[in-house]
Each structure stands twice: as structure tokens, then as C-alpha cells.
Design an enzyme around this catalytic site. Sequence first.
Site, PDB file in Angstrom:
ATOM      1  N   SER A 137     -16.348  68.415 -30.546  1.00  0.00           N
ATOM      2  CA  SER A 137     -17.266  69.210 -29.495  1.00  0.00           C
ATOM      3  C   SER A 137     -18.498  68.091 -29.346  1.00  0.00           C
ATOM      4  O   SER A 137     -18.756  67.239 -29.481  1.00  0.00           O
ATOM      5  CB  SER A 137     -18.710  70.351 -30.808  1.00  0.00           C
ATOM      6  OG  SER A 137     -18.712  70.467 -30.517  1.00  0.00           O
ATOM      7  N   TYR A 152     -23.600  71.712 -38.032  1.00  0.00           N
ATOM      8  CA  TYR A 152     -21.862  71.593 -37.702  1.00  0.00           C
ATOM      9  C   TYR A 152     -22.241  70.101 -36.805  1.00  0.00           C
ATOM     10  O   TYR A 152     -20.994  69.548 -36.665  1.00  0.00           O
ATOM     11  CB  TYR A 152     -22.093  72.801 -36.236  1.00  0.00           C
ATOM     12  CG  TYR A 152     -20.564  72.681 -35.042  1.00  0.00           C
ATOM     13  CD1 TYR A 152     -19.936  73.156 -35.439  1.00  0.00           C
ATOM     14  CD2 TYR A 152     -20.782  72.720 -33.970  1.00  0.00           C
ATOM     15  CE1 TYR A 152     -18.521  72.991 -34.971  1.00  0.00           C
ATOM     16  CE2 TYR A 152     -19.997  72.793 -32.860  1.00  0.00           C
ATOM     17  CZ  TYR A 152     -18.316  72.987 -33.284  1.00  0.00           C
ATOM     18  OH  TYR A 152     -17.384  73.253 -32.875  1.00  0.00           O
TER      19      TYR A 152
HETATM   20  N1  LIG Z   1     -15.099  77.256 -28.958  1.00  0.00           N
HETATM   21  C1  LIG Z   1     -15.427  76.395 -28.661  1.00  0.00           C
HETATM   22  O1  LIG Z   1     -17.145  76.879 -28.058  1.00  0.00           O
HETATM   23  C2  LIG Z   1     -15.643  75.226 -29.489  1.00  0.00           C
HETATM   24  C3  LIG Z   1     -16.408  74.139 -28.657  1.00  0.00           C
HETATM   25  C4  LIG Z   1     -16.775  73.249 -29.231  1.00  0.00           C
HETATM   26  C5  LIG Z   1     -14.829  72.326 -30.181  1.00  0.00           C
HETATM   27  N2  LIG Z   1     -14.607  73.786 -30.239  1.00  0.00           N
HETATM   28  C6  LIG Z   1     -14.003  73.163 -32.022  1.00  0.00           C
HETATM   29  O2  LIG Z   1     -12.175  73.961 -31.325  1.00  0.00           O
HETATM   30  C7  LIG Z   1     -11.170  74.117 -32.129  1.00  0.00           C
HETATM   31  C8  LIG Z   1     -11.398  75.062 -32.556  1.00  0.00           C
HETATM   32  O3  LIG Z   1     -12.343  76.367 -32.010  1.00  0.00           O
HETATM   33  P1  LIG Z   1     -11.599  77.646 -31.584  1.00  0.00           P
HETATM   34  O4  LIG Z   1     -13.060  78.071 -30.749  1.00  0.00           O
HETATM   35  O5  LIG Z   1     -10.310  77.647 -31.073  1.00  0.00           O
HETATM   36  O6  LIG Z   1     -11.804  78.767 -33.312  1.00  0.00           O
HETATM   37  P2  LIG Z   1     -11.061  80.015 -33.589  1.00  0.00           P
HETATM   38  O7  LIG Z   1     -10.469  80.616 -32.235  1.00  0.00           O
HETATM   39  O8  LIG Z   1     -12.098  80.471 -34.149  1.00  0.00           O
HETATM   40  O9  LIG Z   1      -9.474  79.475 -34.081  1.00  0.00           O
HETATM   41  C9  LIG Z   1      -9.828  78.565 -35.076  1.00  0.00           C
HETATM   42  C10 LIG Z   1      -8.198  78.330 -35.820  1.00  0.00           C
HETATM   43  O10 LIG Z   1      -8.954  77.994 -37.350  1.00  0.00           O
HETATM   44  C11 LIG Z   1      -7.842  78.712 -38.237  1.00  0.00           C
HETATM   45  N3  LIG Z   1      -9.036  77.991 -39.537  1.00  0.00           N
HETATM   46  C12 LIG Z   1      -9.963  78.689 -39.425  1.00  0.00           C
HETATM   47  N4  LIG Z   1     -10.386  78.104 -40.933  1.00  0.00           N
HETATM   48  C13 LIG Z   1      -8.904  77.873 -41.661  1.00  0.00           C
HETATM   49  C14 LIG Z   1      -9.106  77.354 -42.850  1.00  0.00           C
HETATM   50  N5  LIG Z   1      -9.768  76.850 -43.868  1.00  0.00           N
HETATM   51  N6  LIG Z   1      -7.864  76.779 -42.821  1.00  0.00           N
HETATM   52  C15 LIG Z   1      -7.001  76.295 -42.064  1.00  0.00           C
HETATM   53  N7  LIG Z   1      -6.768  77.179 -40.676  1.00  0.00           N
HETATM   54  C16 LIG Z   1      -8.511  77.541 -40.641  1.00  0.00           C
HETATM   55  C17 LIG Z   1      -8.581  79.988 -37.628  1.00  0.00           C
HETATM   56  O11 LIG Z   1      -6.907  80.924 -38.370  1.00  0.00           O
HETATM   57  P3  LIG Z   1      -7.742  81.655 -39.434  1.00  0.00           P
HETATM   58  O12 LIG Z   1      -8.973  81.997 -39.297  1.00  0.00           O
HETATM   59  O13 LIG Z   1      -5.898  82.321 -40.013  1.00  0.00           O
HETATM   60  O14 LIG Z   1      -7.470  80.850 -40.484  1.00  0.00           O
HETATM   61  C18 LIG Z   1      -8.100  80.059 -36.291  1.00  0.00           C
HETATM   62  O15 LIG Z   1      -6.705  79.638 -36.191  1.00  0.00           O
HETATM   63  C19 LIG Z   1     -12.658  74.134 -33.665  1.00  0.00           C
HETATM   64  O16 LIG Z   1     -12.693  72.707 -34.243  1.00  0.00           O
HETATM   65  C20 LIG Z   1     -13.528  74.714 -32.910  1.00  0.00           C
HETATM   66  O17 LIG Z   1     -14.806  73.181 -33.818  1.00  0.00           O
HETATM   67  C21 LIG Z   1     -15.075  74.765 -30.077  1.00  0.00           C
END
Ligand SMILES: NC(=O)c1ccc[n+]([C@@H]2O[C@H](COP(=O)([O-])OP(=O)(O)OC[C@H]3O[C@@H](n4cnc5c(N)ncnc54)[C@H](OP(=O)(O)O)[C@@H]3O)[C@@H](O)[C@H]2O)c1
Length: 253
Positions: A137, A152
Site C-alpha cells: 500500500s 497499517y
Molecule cells: N482498497 C484500498 O484502498 C487499498 C489500497 C492499498 C492497498 N490495499 C491492499 O489491497 C489488498 C486487498 O484489499 P481490498 O481493498 O481489495 O480488500 P477487500 O475488497 O476487503 O477484499 C479482501 C479480500 O481478502 C479476503 N480476506 C480478508 N481477510 C482474510 C483472511 N483472514 N483470510 C483469508 N482471506 C481473507 C476477503 O474475503 P473474506 O472476507 O471472505 O475472508 C476478500 O476476498 C489488501 O492487502 C489491502 O491492504 C487496498
Amino acid sequence: MRLSGKRALVTGGSDGIGLAISEAFLREGAEVLIVGRDTKKLEAARQKLTAAGSVETQSADLSTSSGIDAVVERVKATGPLDILVNNAGVAYLVPFETVTEDQFQQSFALNVSAAFFLTQRLLPQFGAGASVINISSYFANKMIPKRPSSLYSLSKGALNSLTKSLAFELGPRGIRVNAIAPGTVDTAMRRKSIENLPAAAQAELKAYVERSYPLGRIGQTGDLSGIAVYLASDEAAWTSGGIFAIDGGYTAG
Ligand SMILES: NC(=O)c1ccc[n+]([C@@H]2O[C@H](COP(=O)([O-])OP(=O)(O)OC[C@H]3O[C@@H](n4cnc5c(N)ncnc54)[C@H](OP(=O)(O)O)[C@@H]3O)[C@@H](O)[C@H]2O)c1
């Protein structure tokens, strides 16, 4: 197709960024195993992705060692792996003085330990030219006013460190390790992190983002797919140890 014949594992592939990356991999000919906890979300993702190619799902909580064990056993049973995307993550954007030990442990268990031990345990399954992609991130290096991110940011900084050290350590075995550092992306995680802010704070944040992103908008999940396909493919055969900012230019300033 750029990923024909390759097998990929995408953690957190049932939603958000991981779902978009999984779809892009499938469209480029890879076979994809997606992992998440919620079986309903996994089934919805499987139905959405089936048209794009060969997808399998597994329910596992990767913040636990039993969850990691289950995924490792599944991959062992199905054969060599070419692409591992350590994407599942959790974000507690809470003031430093209120961070609890439980939040700290959960953040490190998923954002750091899962990537560390999944990569370690899957090493024997990696085929020639395997690619590990960690989803980091911008928060590892750049903050947002009034978005407290000590925990974070620390976890994503650790993931960047792991990316670089593993690129060095695993490079001689032909394994490439890179990270993608997205800017703010419109996903469930992002929506959850702002839903409890007062309306005025949400409006202030929106104005800040519009001002601060040179390209004038936050990301959509598909904005990360191109770089992920590139890093997973043989086109990136000499690309390792990189932390690729895909953030509409936010961290350029
Ligand atoms: N969105 C942003 O603005 C952003 C920015 C920078 C970086 N990121 C990074 O991008 C990555 C994905 O984020 P996202 O925004 O796409 O999140 P998201 O839409 O909330 O999706 C998260 C995914 O991870 C799974 N997950 C969560 N906890 C888990 C666990 N304990 N074991 C296995 N699977 C798990 C969730 O499924 P379940 O809930 O069913 O487990 C879901 O498939 C993360 O590492 C985040 O830090 C996001």
C-alpha cells in the site's frame, strides 16, 4: 494469452483487488485458485469468474496457521505453482494511542505472517520462473491527514521489506518477488474504513483525494490488473525486488 499454462494462487481473490486480478489472470489463460474465509463470497466469485476460465476456490482464514496449512496442502495435492499473489489484508486505521494488542496481532498475522509463511511453505511447489506478488500500500511510505495509519503502515512497510529481502534470497533460484503498492481503491475494505467517519470528515477526505491525486480520482479494482498480469508473466523475467506504485500519481508529490 500471456499466462497460458500457468497456475496461480490469489489470496483474498473473492473480492476487491484480488477478484479483479484473478479475473485478469483467467482471461490471460492461467488456472486460478482463490482463497478467502466467507464461503458465500467465494461461491459468488466462482460464479462470476467461471466464464473467464478455470477457477477453484478454498475457504481458509490465512491469519491462522491452520488456514495456511490447509492452503499449502491443497496446492501440494494439485501440483506446481507459478504465481502467488499475497493480497488478503486488513486495515485498522485507528489512532496510535487506541491500537489494541489484538488489532496489532491480527494485522501482522494477515498482512505479514501469512505472506511470509505461505511463500516459505509453498517454495517446494514453485515451478521454474515462479512469480510472487505482494499487495502492499502507499500507506507504507505516505500518509493521509487525519487517517491514522501507524499499525497499517507498519505492516505494509514490513511487507515491502520482505519483498526486497526475498527478491535477493530467492533470485538465485529463479523466483521473482515484487510488490504492488496501490493508492486508494474503491473496494469493500476502503468503504468499511470510511463508513464510521462523520459526514463532514468523509466530505473532507473526498475533497483531499480529488486535490491530491494528479489523475483526479481514486482507483478502481481493474486499475491494478495490468501490472499484476505483467509481473506474473514471462515478460517480467528480469523484474524482481520492485515496489510498483499504482496510485494515480499520488506518491509522486
Ligand atoms: N482498497 C484500498 O484502498 C487499498 C489500497 C492499498 C492497498 N490495499 C491492499 O489491497 C489488498 C486487498 O484489499 P481490498 O481493498 O481489495 O480488500 P477487500 O475488497 O476487503 O477484499 C479482501 C479480500 O481478502 C479476503 N480476506 C480478508 N481477510 C482474510 C483472511 N483472514 N483470510 C483469508 N482471506 C481473507 C476477503 O474475503 P473474506 O472476507 O471472505 O475472508 C476478500 O476476498 C489488501 O492487502 C489491502 O491492504 C487496498
